[in-house]
Scaffold this active site. Sequence first.
Site: not given
Length: 414
Positions: A6, A199
Amino acid sequence: LNILVDTGSSNFAVAGVPDPDVTSYFNPELSSTYRSQGIEVTVKYSQGSWTGVLGTDVITMPKGLYGSYTINIATILESENFFLPGVKWHGILGLAYDALAKPSSSVETFFDSLVRQAEIPNIFSLQMCGAGLPVSGSGTNGGSLVLGGVEPSLYTGDIWYTPITEEWYYQVEILKLEVGGQNLELDCREYNADKAIVDSGTTLLRLPEKVFSAVVQAIARTSLIQEFSSGFWTGSQLACWDRTEKPWSLFPKLSIYLRDENSSRSFRISILPQLYIQPILVIGDNLQCYRFGISSSTNALVIGATVMEGFYVIFDRAQRRVGFAVSPCAEVDGAPVSEIEGPFTTTDVASNCVSSVSFHEPVLWIASYALMSLCGIILLVLVILLLIPPRCQHRYTDNDVVNDESSLVRHRWK
């Protein structure tokens, strides 16, 4: 343990107790190297949250980095909508900057620890493969995370770099969007309201509400479908076609323009419908159902997996830039589903498209200092009132909580 990579958060955390949706977990009591710091930590995402305890442990890398390294790790003791039914992962590896680390930026991130101890270059790169695959199912064609460099076999053509405008998330500057080659003609600040970030922990391409509405209208106008349910665009309904049909030919290409390192130039990354019209469900023998891989956002434009699956993405922290190159795994039926083109001139856009008001942590600190000053004034007034018979009472409470709402977590399940 399988770990979700992430780039929109900064804590490394793994399941530390059994969970109905987790097949494996880390039991720190059975570890001879784990050391608890006794610090409780909570991380909230846009979808899901967890609470755990910070500690340190020793890790080794499967290949490339030889040796053992001590890193901060949170063991997840409680969670809500974080581990989901059917997920194949047992924790999360936050690769953003320490400004987002919880409970404070003093917690050294996993990657910062590796850079310091292993003395590798301050750069990592990510290839996410999954274009055109069903969102649920047992098959996967994987991907790659390269720590400390760039792997030439994972991309084709040139790498195009855009500056990181602020080091917390990987915040970049988007200049314009095109649907089917047609400019949306929005003020470029709309694309960066209140930030634009890259992201990997976000499944979809998320767009600020005004931009999302313009994109949906443009896709609906340029697609070959006369009438389409509004529920498809909002994510509440699927669209189904006969399995012999490929609906991607009905939809236009989507292009995002990013500012080049040379600020007078830009380049565009484009995704074909194979990346944003996503197969998700098979009904019976004949129907394949799809979802819309774009959603609206109240606080950011997020380049998530919907776009990233088309590219090899380089997070060059040393030179404060993010690079994009075409990924060879971004193919459906043998044809590429992503493109990079440039350079283009930026004479038709503003010199600065980043929103002037950005409500992130540095600004929140300034606001908190202002509030503290206000509290000091109020306290001074109260002291004066104590010396004089009070005629009224002032009641003050501070219920402000600052949470890191990065983007997660419903990653595409392969």
